[in-house]
Design an enzyme around this catalytic site. Structure first.
Site, short mmCIF file in Angstrom:
data_model
loop_
_atom_site.label_atom_id
_atom_site.label_comp_id
_atom_site.label_asym_id
_atom_site.label_seq_id
_atom_site.Cartn_x
_atom_site.Cartn_y
_atom_site.Cartn_z
N ALA A 4 52.98 104.19 14.17
CA ALA A 4 51.62 104.72 14.07
C ALA A 4 50.89 104.41 15.37
O ALA A 4 50.80 103.25 15.78
CB ALA A 4 50.90 104.08 12.88
N VAL B 298 53.31 99.46 15.44
CA VAL B 298 52.15 99.93 16.21
C VAL B 298 52.62 100.54 17.53
O VAL B 298 53.30 99.89 18.33
CB VAL B 298 51.16 98.79 16.48
CG1 VAL B 298 49.96 99.29 17.28
CG2 VAL B 298 50.69 98.17 15.16
N LYS B 299 52.25 101.78 17.73
CA LYS B 299 52.68 102.53 18.91
C LYS B 299 51.62 102.39 20.01
O LYS B 299 50.46 102.74 19.82
CB LYS B 299 52.88 103.99 18.53
CG LYS B 299 53.80 104.78 19.44
CD LYS B 299 54.07 106.15 18.80
CE LYS B 299 55.04 106.96 19.63
NZ LYS B 299 55.25 108.30 19.02
N ILE B 300 52.05 101.89 21.18
CA ILE B 300 51.14 101.55 22.28
C ILE B 300 51.55 102.31 23.54
O ILE B 300 52.74 102.34 23.89
CB ILE B 300 51.21 100.03 22.58
CG1 ILE B 300 50.89 99.20 21.33
CG2 ILE B 300 50.29 99.67 23.73
CD1 ILE B 300 49.45 99.24 20.90
#
EC number: 2.2.1.2
Length: 219
Positions: free
Chosen positions: A60, A86-88
């Site tokens: 996400a 968590v997509k960064i």
């Protein structure tokens, strides 16, 4: 090799999951918009719906590009479900955020990676997954598969725990080449996964078997 599906479409995710080969899901704001999902509450509800289909590993993506914003958003995304990664983005504050989340035990996927140097930084910061974009590199006449091979070699040489997640995979040969090179994960549309099923000799062979069976049965 792990198979992730790159979509926010629930029906496609369920089809891939029911096939029995799906290990995770990657999404991004563009994929959410494609499904008509907008607004923070709707986006989070959609992520939860995805998590309810699959076993684990739902990437996400944060929208913020500053450190504080990414930390705030990432924490909120991680609260949705234990399956969230968590997509960064691969930017300076993104690397800092990856380091922070790693220290907090929150999994991350470093996205929009286009060089080995970026890959080294993400691994050093403790990214769980690294997403080099093959197809987008191909679009500018750079061999995206060569980059995957470079990163795999570097990670193996230094024992980095970060998994290479080949992204922007557009056809079955991309996927097969990634498997040959040693990518840990590939994320792609449903049509690429189901494309692996297809071979004309399988179709003709099955047709012959069925015809012979019908003939032997007097049909």
């Amino acid at each position: 090799m792990k198979f992730f599906i790159d979509t926010a479409n629930l029906a496609e995710i369920k089809e891939a999951y029911d096939l029995g080969v799906l290990d995770g899901v990657t999404t991004n704001p563009s994929l959410m918009a494609k499904e008509g999902i907008s607004g923070d509450s709707n986006v989070r509800a959609h992520y939860k719906a995805i998590c309810d289909i699959v076993d684990d590993k739902v990437s996400a993506e944060v929208i913020s590009t500053d450190f504080d914003g990414m930390i705030r958003e990432g924490k909120e995304l991680a609260k949705i479900d234990d399956k969230i990664v968590v997509k960064i983005p691969m930017i300076k504050d993104g690397v800092k955020a990856i380091k922070y989340f790693h220290s907090e035990g929150i999994r991350t996927n470093c996205t929009l990676v286009f060089s080995s140097g970026q890959a080294i930084l993400a691994a050093k910061a403790g990214a769980t997954y690294l997403s080099p974009f093959i197809g987008r590199l191909d679009d500018i006449s750079y061999d995206g598969l060569e980059l995957i091979e470079q990163i795999v070699h570097i990670y193996h040489t230094y024992g980095f725990a970060t998994e290479v997640l080949a992204a922007s995979v557009r056809h079955t040969m991309h996927l097969i080449k990634c498997a040959e090179i040693g990518a840990d994960v590939v994320t792609c549309p449903l049509k690429v996964i189901t494309g692996l099923l297809k071979h004309p000799l399988t179709d003709s062979g099955l047709a012959q078997f069925l015809a012979d069976h019908a003939k032997a049965a007097g049909k």
